[in-house]
Design a protein around this motif. Structure first.
Motif, PDB file in Angstrom:
ATOM      1  N   UNK A  95      -0.763  10.018   3.405  1.00  0.00           N
ATOM      2  CA  UNK A  95      -0.514  10.493   4.776  1.00  0.00           C
ATOM      3  C   UNK A  95      -1.834  10.751   5.504  1.00  0.00           C
ATOM      4  N   UNK A  96      -2.794  11.333   4.781  1.00  0.00           N
ATOM      5  CA  UNK A  96      -4.097  11.630   5.388  1.00  0.00           C
ATOM      6  C   UNK A  96      -4.803  10.342   5.808  1.00  0.00           C
ATOM      7  N   UNK A  97      -4.760   9.320   4.966  1.00  0.00           N
ATOM      8  CA  UNK A  97      -5.380   8.038   5.312  1.00  0.00           C
ATOM      9  C   UNK A  97      -4.645   7.381   6.466  1.00  0.00           C
ATOM     10  N   UNK A  98      -3.337   7.567   6.520  1.00  0.00           N
ATOM     11  CA  UNK A  98      -2.543   7.071   7.645  1.00  0.00           C
ATOM     12  C   UNK A  98      -3.067   7.666   8.951  1.00  0.00           C
ATOM     13  N   UNK A  99      -3.307   8.980   8.941  1.00  0.00           N
ATOM     14  CA  UNK A  99      -3.822   9.646  10.144  1.00  0.00           C
ATOM     15  C   UNK A  99      -5.241   9.182  10.451  1.00  0.00           C
ATOM     16  N   UNK A 100      -6.064   9.044   9.428  1.00  0.00           N
ATOM     17  CA  UNK A 100      -7.466   8.667   9.639  1.00  0.00           C
ATOM     18  C   UNK A 100      -7.570   7.313  10.338  1.00  0.00           C
ATOM     19  N   UNK A 101      -6.718   6.365   9.966  1.00  0.00           N
ATOM     20  CA  UNK A 101      -6.810   5.020  10.527  1.00  0.00           C
ATOM     21  C   UNK A 101      -6.016   4.848  11.816  1.00  0.00           C
ATOM     22  N   UNK A 102      -4.876   5.532  11.954  1.00  0.00           N
ATOM     23  CA  UNK A 102      -4.003   5.263  13.100  1.00  0.00           C
ATOM     24  C   UNK A 102      -3.568   6.504  13.874  1.00  0.00           C
ATOM     25  N   UNK A 103      -4.055   7.673  13.514  1.00  0.00           N
ATOM     26  CA  UNK A 103      -3.656   8.868  14.243  1.00  0.00           C
ATOM     27  C   UNK A 103      -2.281   9.366  13.842  1.00  0.00           C
ATOM     28  N   UNK A 104      -1.689  10.210  14.692  1.00  0.00           N
ATOM     29  CA  UNK A 104      -0.430  10.859  14.317  1.00  0.00           C
ATOM     30  C   UNK A 104       0.804  10.212  14.940  1.00  0.00           C
ATOM     31  N   UNK A 105       0.714   8.916  15.284  1.00  0.00           N
ATOM     32  CA  UNK A 105       1.886   8.218  15.796  1.00  0.00           C
ATOM     33  C   UNK A 105       2.855   7.936  14.654  1.00  0.00           C
ATOM     34  N   UNK A 106       4.115   8.304  14.867  1.00  0.00           N
ATOM     35  CA  UNK A 106       5.131   8.097  13.826  1.00  0.00           C
ATOM     36  C   UNK A 106       5.294   6.611  13.492  1.00  0.00           C
ATOM     37  N   UNK A 107       5.063   5.750  14.481  1.00  0.00           N
ATOM     38  CA  UNK A 107       5.244   4.305  14.284  1.00  0.00           C
ATOM     39  C   UNK A 107       4.466   3.799  13.080  1.00  0.00           C
ATOM     40  N   UNK A 108       3.193   4.184  12.959  1.00  0.00           N
ATOM     41  CA  UNK A 108       2.355   3.653  11.891  1.00  0.00           C
ATOM     42  C   UNK A 108       2.710   4.257  10.532  1.00  0.00           C
ATOM     43  N   UNK A 109       3.153   5.512  10.529  1.00  0.00           N
ATOM     44  CA  UNK A 109       3.633   6.092   9.272  1.00  0.00           C
ATOM     45  C   UNK A 109       4.858   5.320   8.782  1.00  0.00           C
ATOM     46  N   UNK A 110       5.775   5.031   9.702  1.00  0.00           N
ATOM     47  CA  UNK A 110       6.997   4.321   9.329  1.00  0.00           C
ATOM     48  C   UNK A 110       6.702   2.868   8.963  1.00  0.00           C
ATOM     49  N   UNK A 111       5.715   2.268   9.627  1.00  0.00           N
ATOM     50  CA  UNK A 111       5.343   0.892   9.309  1.00  0.00           C
ATOM     51  C   UNK A 111       4.832   0.793   7.870  1.00  0.00           C
ATOM     52  N   UNK A 112       3.980   1.734   7.476  1.00  0.00           N
ATOM     53  CA  UNK A 112       3.501   1.741   6.089  1.00  0.00           C
ATOM     54  C   UNK A 112       4.661   1.958   5.128  1.00  0.00           C
ATOM     55  N   UNK A 113       5.590   2.854   5.495  1.00  0.00           N
ATOM     56  CA  UNK A 113       6.780   3.064   4.655  1.00  0.00           C
ATOM     57  C   UNK A 113       7.563   1.764   4.477  1.00  0.00           C
ATOM     58  N   UNK A 114       7.694   0.998   5.566  1.00  0.00           N
ATOM     59  CA  UNK A 114       8.432  -0.264   5.489  1.00  0.00           C
ATOM     60  C   UNK A 114       7.708  -1.267   4.593  1.00  0.00           C
ATOM     61  N   UNK A 115       6.385  -1.302   4.682  1.00  0.00           N
ATOM     62  CA  UNK A 115       5.610  -2.192   3.810  1.00  0.00           C
ATOM     63  C   UNK A 115       5.773  -1.793   2.339  1.00  0.00           C
ATOM     64  N   UNK A 116       5.791  -0.481   2.078  1.00  0.00           N
ATOM     65  CA  UNK A 116       6.018  -0.008   0.703  1.00  0.00           C
ATOM     66  C   UNK A 116       7.407  -0.420   0.229  1.00  0.00           C
ATOM     67  N   UNK A 117       8.388  -0.309   1.108  1.00  0.00           N
ATOM     68  CA  UNK A 117       9.757  -0.703   0.764  1.00  0.00           C
ATOM     69  C   UNK A 117       9.814  -2.195   0.432  1.00  0.00           C
ATOM     70  N   UNK A 118       9.111  -3.014   1.234  1.00  0.00           N
ATOM     71  CA  UNK A 118       9.070  -4.447   0.955  1.00  0.00           C
ATOM     72  C   UNK A 118       8.416  -4.740  -0.386  1.00  0.00           C
ATOM     73  N   UNK A 119       7.306  -4.053  -0.668  1.00  0.00           N
ATOM     74  CA  UNK A 119       6.645  -4.210  -1.967  1.00  0.00           C
ATOM     75  C   UNK A 119       7.584  -3.813  -3.097  1.00  0.00           C
ATOM     76  N   UNK A 120       8.308  -2.734  -2.898  1.00  0.00           N
ATOM     77  CA  UNK A 120       9.257  -2.291  -3.927  1.00  0.00           C
ATOM     78  C   UNK A 120      10.368  -3.315  -4.134  1.00  0.00           C
ATOM     79  N   UNK A 121      10.776  -3.984  -3.048  1.00  0.00           N
ATOM     80  CA  UNK A 121      11.779  -5.037  -3.187  1.00  0.00           C
ATOM     81  C   UNK A 121      11.290  -6.162  -4.085  1.00  0.00           C
ATOM     82  N   UNK A 122      10.004  -6.513  -3.945  1.00  0.00           N
ATOM     83  CA  UNK A 122       9.407  -7.534  -4.821  1.00  0.00           C
ATOM     84  C   UNK A 122       9.389  -7.043  -6.268  1.00  0.00           C
ATOM     85  N   UNK A 123       9.015  -5.774  -6.452  1.00  0.00           N
ATOM     86  CA  UNK A 123       8.962  -5.215  -7.805  1.00  0.00           C
ATOM     87  C   UNK A 123      10.351  -5.124  -8.427  1.00  0.00           C
TER      88      UNK A 123
END
Length: 694
Positions: A95-123
Motif C-alpha cells: 500500500x505504501x509503494x502504491x501511494x509513493x508511485x501514484x498517490x492516494x487515488x483509489x483507482x490505482x490501488x484497485x488497478x494493482x488489486x486487479x493485476x494481482x487477481x489476474x496473476x492469481x488466475x494464472x497461478x
C-alpha cells in the motif's frame, strides 16, 4: 545395440506430442482471453471509492504516505497497523509503494488489486493443471490427457469471474487476502514441482524449488496469517494426489509421516497457541457472541458460502454481513442443526470418494481447510466474502473435475454437454460479477444497494448516512437540510438495528446536528428539552443525549463510538459545533466509566489525550499535562500525544522542555504530515523564545 521403432509407432508418438503441444498452446491462449474478459468485467469498478476498513488502514494511515523511500520510512509503513498478530508488513508495504508511485487515488490501488487477481488466475490454472496431470497416473482416474489442461482452464476461468471474489479486488484493503493467496498458490506449485523432481531423482532442482517455496510461504504469512494453513494444503496434496501414485509397499509409511508433519504438528501448534493466548476467556470480550455461539453460527455461514459459490444470487452478496442471526443453540435457529448435519455429511461423502474422485475430495477438504482460521474459534467478525478467495477454487475444482470424471459410456454425458455446461456457468458468474461491479463504481449506488440487499444491516445504514452527510454540502458550500435530515435518520436506523452497539451512530447524528451552525446551541437545547416550537428544520429525538450517555456507559465499545466522540469534542473545541454546556464532558465521563473499556488500551489513550486538550482549552494546565502523560504512558509511540504535550508545556511557560520534546519527536520516524506539523511548532517556539530574549 539399437532399437528401431516402426514408422507407424514413430508417427503416433510425434502426433501425440504435437497434439499435446497444441492443446497446451490453446489452453494458454484461452486463458489469456479469459484474463482480458476479467479486466473488461472489472474495469468500471476501478473508478469506485474507498470504503469501510480502507480508511483506517490506508486513507487515514499517515505512515504509508511515503514521499521518500528510506529504510526508516518503509519500516514504519510496513508495521503501521495492528491488522493482525503479525502486523501484515508485506501487504502494508505494498500500500505504501502504491501511494509513493501514484498517490492516494483509489483507482490505482484497485488497478494493482486487479493485476494481482489476474496473476492469481494464472497461478490457479498452473496449480490445477499440475494436480490434474498428476491424477492422470492413477488407474482409477477418468480424467484424460486430452482434457486435463482445459479442465484446469475452466476452473481458473470460473474462479477469475466468480462474484464471490469481487471484494478481494475492489475492496482495496482486501489486497491482504489476494496477495497472501498469490504467495500460497506459488508455494503449493513449487512444493508439488519439488516433490515430483525429488521422485524423479533430480535432487538439486527439488532443493531449489523447496527453498523458493519456503521463502514464498514466509512472504505469504507476513501478508496475511491465513498462509499459516499451508501445511494442511500440503497434506492434502500428499494424501490425495501424490500418495496414490507411490509404490504400494511405501504408501502406509508415506501417509503416516505426511500426516504427522503436515497435519498433526500444525493442528497441535495452532491449538496450543489458541489455548496459551487465553482466547477462551478474553478474546470475545468485544463481541456479541461467545466461542460456542460462533462455532454454531459459522456452520450456517459455511453453508451460505457454499450456496454463494455453487449458485450465486446477486442479492445475497455485500460488503456488510452484520445482519446474521447468532445461533444461541443447536435449534435456535433450527437451521443450525441442519447446517451441521449437512457439513458433516458433505465431509463424509467427500472422504468416501477419495479413491474414485480424489479431486472432488481434495476440493471439498481444501475449502474447509481454508476456513479453519477465519470461520472457527477465533474471535473475528462472523462473515466476509473475501474469506472464500482461495476456498472457492477448491469447490470449483471439485464440481468441474467431477463433471468431467463421469464415464461417457455409463452416464451418457458427452464432451459437448460437459464443456457447454461449464461455460454457461462461467458466463453466469461473469454477468453477476459485472452487475456487482456497476454498483461498486459509485459510492452512492453501492451504499443504496447495500441497504436494499441487507435491510437489517446496521453498517449498511451507517454507510448510507455517511453518503447523505457528504451530499448535504454541495460544491457551492450550500447546505441541504433535506440530506442532513436523511443522514440523521439513517444514523438513527443504524442505532436501532444494533442496540448493543448503537453509540457510534447516535454520536454521528449528534455531530451532524452540532455542525448545524444556523441552529446552534439554542436549537439543540430546544430539541433536548422537548421544546418543539423553537425547533429548527432538523429533527433528532429529545432523548438522544440521555440514550447516548447510557450507551457509552454500558455497551460494547466500538471504534465508531470512540472516534465519533473525539470528533465531537474536536468540533466543539474548534467552535464549529455547538452543544449545551457539559454535554460532551458527560459523554466522555460515561465512556470512561464503562467497565468494558480497557484502561490500558490505545482507545483509552486516545480518549485521555482528547480530554487533556479540552482541559488545556479551559486553562487547566496541570490537569491537562497529567491526563496527556497518562495517554503517552499507555501509547508511547503516538507522536501526536507528545506534540500535544509540547503545546501544553509551551502554554505553561516551559518553552525549553517543549522544544526538547519536539526535537525528540522529530528524531524518530514520522509521517510527513506529522513531521511538518512538528517542524512548524518548533519554529514557532524558537521565534517566541527569540522575542522573549529581546
Amino acid at each position: 545395440m539399437s532399437f528401431d521403432l516402426p514408422k507407424s509407432t514413430m508417427k503416433m508418438i510425434i502426433k501425440n506430442k504435437l497434439s499435446a503441444i497444441y492443446r497446451d498452446l490453446w489452453s494458454w491462449v484461452l486463458l489469456s482471453l479469459t484474463l482480458v474478459v476479467t479486466v473488461v468485467i472489472y474495469y468500471n469498478g476501478l473508478a469506485g471509492p474507498f470504503i469501510f476498513d480502507d480508511f483506517p488502514n490506508i486513507l487515514n494511515n499517515e505512515y504509508i504516505k511515503l514521499e521518500k523511500l528510506t529504510a526508516e520510512n518503509t519500516y514504519s509503513a510496513a508495521f503501521s497497523t495492528e491488522a493482525g498478530p503479525l502486523a501484515r508488513p508485506v501487504a502494508m508495504l505494498s500500500f505504501a509503494l502504491n501511494y509513493y508511485w501514484w498517490g492516494d487515488e483509489a483507482y490505482y490501488y484497485k488497478l494493482i488489486n486487479l493485476l494481482i487477481h489476474g496473476l492469481n488466475g494464472i497461478l490457479v490454472f498452473v496449480f490445477m493443471r499440475a494436480l490434474l496431470k498428476e491424477t492422470l497416473k492413477s488407474k482409477d482416474s477418468n480424467i484424460t490427457s486430452d482434457n486435463f489442461s482445459f479442465i484446469a482452464l475452466l476452473v481458473a476461468a470460473a474462479w477469475l469471474m466468480h462474484p464471490i471474489n469481487l471484494t478481494s479486488v475492489l475492496y482495496v484493503v482486501q489486497r491482504m487476502a489476494s496477495l497472501s493467496a498469490t504467495f500460497v498458490l506459488a508455494t503449493l506449485i513449487l512444493y508439488l514441482k519439488g516433490r515430483l523432481s525429488w521422485r524423479n531423482g533430480n535432487t538439486r532442482r527439488s532443493i531449489i524449488q523447496m527453498v523458493i517455496a519456503s521463502l514464498s510461504a514466509v512472504f505469504g504469512i507476513f501478508t496475511k496469517e491465513n498462509a499459516l494453513l499451508l501445511p494442511l494444503y500440503i497434506f492434502l496434496i500428499e494424501w490425495l494426489v501424490l500418495l496414490p501414485n507411490a509404490p504400494r509397499h511405501l504408501q502406509r509409511t508415506a501417509f503416516r509421516w505426511s500426516a504427522i508433519i503436515w497435519f498433526v504438528i500444525p493442528i497441535t501448534s495452532i491449538a496450543t497457541y489458541y489455548i496459551t493466548k487465553g482466547i477462551w476467556n478474553s478474546g470475545f470480550d468485544g463481541r456479541l457472541f461467545n466461542v460456542s455461539e460462533r462455532l454454531m453460527t459459522e456452520s450456517r455461514i459455511l453453508v451460505d458460502y457454499l450456496g454463494m459459490i455453487v449458485v450465486p444470487r446477486p442479492g445475497e452478496f455485500g460488503v456488510y454481513h452484520d445482519d446474521i442471526q447468532i445461533s444461541t443453540g443447536l435449534f435456535s435457529p433450527w437451521t443450525t442443526f441442519v447446517s451441521i448435519l449437512f457439513l458433516v455429511a458433505l465431509l463424509v461423502f467427500a472422504f468416501r470418494l477419495r479413491r474414485s474422485l480424489p479431486l472432488f475430495t481434495f476440493g471439498v477438504f481444501f475449502f474447509f481447510c481454508a476456513h479453519l482460521i477465519e470461520s472457527t474459534v477465533f474471535p473475528l467478525e462472523l462473515m466476509h466474502e473475501h474469506r472464500n478467495y482461495l476456498a472457492s477454487s477448491g469447490i470449483l475444482l471439485a464440481l468441474i473435475s467431477s463433471l468431467f470424471s463421469f464415464q461417457k459410456e455409463k452416464y451418457h454425458v458427452s464432451s459437448t454437454v460437459q464443456y457447454g455446461l461449464t461455460i454457461v456457468f462461467c458466463c453466469f458468474f461473469a454477468v453477476i460479477t459485472h452487475s456487482r461491479v456497476l454498483a461498486w463504481q459509485d459510492l452512492n449506488r453501492l451504499s443504496m444497494t447495500e441497504v436494499n440487499n441487507h435491510p437489517n444491516s446496521a453498517r449498511a445504514h451507517y454507510q448510507a448516512a455517511l453518503v447523505f452527510t457528504a451530499l448535504a454540502r454541495n460544491e457551492f458550500g450550500e447546505v441541504s437540510f433535506e440530506y442532513k435530515q436523511k443522514a440523521i435518520d439513517y444514523f438513527l436506523m443504524s442505532a436501532d438495528l444494533n442496540k448493543q452497539r448503537d453509540a457510534g451512530a447516535l454520536l454521528a447524528a449528534m455531530l451532524i446536528y452540532g455542525l448545524d451552525n444556523k441552529g446552534g446551541m439554542n436549537s439543540l437545547l430546544s430539541v433536548l428539552s422537548g421544546d418543539q416550537e423553537n425547533m429548527m428544520t432538523l429533527f433528532i429525538p429529545s432523548d438522544l443525549y440521555e440514550r447516548a450517555v447510557d450507551s457509552l456507559r454500558t455497551e460494547i465499545i466500538t471504534e465508531e463510538a470512540v472516534v465519533g466522540l473525539i470528533r465531537m469534542s474536536d468540533c466543539e473545541r474548534s467552535r464549529r459545533c455547538y452543544y449545551p454546556e457539559g454535554v460532551v464532558d458527560s459523554l466522555f465521563a460515561g465512556l470512561m466509566e464503562n467497565p468494558r473499556l480497557n484502561k490500558h488500551s490505545y482507545r483509552a489513550a486516545a480518549l485521555l489525550d482528547e480530554v487533556s486538550l479540552r482541559k488545556l482549552q479551559n486553562n487547566e494546565l496541570d490537569l491537562a499535562i497529567n491526563l496527556n502523560g497518562r495517554a503517552i504512558e499507555i501509547n508511547p509511540h503516538m507522536a501526536m500525544y507528545k506534540i500535544h504535550r509540547a503545546e501544553m508545556l509551551d502554554a505553561s511557560g516551559d518553552v525549553a522542555a517543549a522544544m526538547a520534546l519536539i526535537n525528540e519527536v522529530l528524531s524518530g520516524a514520522l509521517p510527513e504530515s506529522v513531521r511538518k506539523l512538528a517542524v512548524g511548532l518548533l519554529e514557532s517556539m524558537k521565534m517566541k523564545e527569540a522575542i522573549n530574549r529581546e
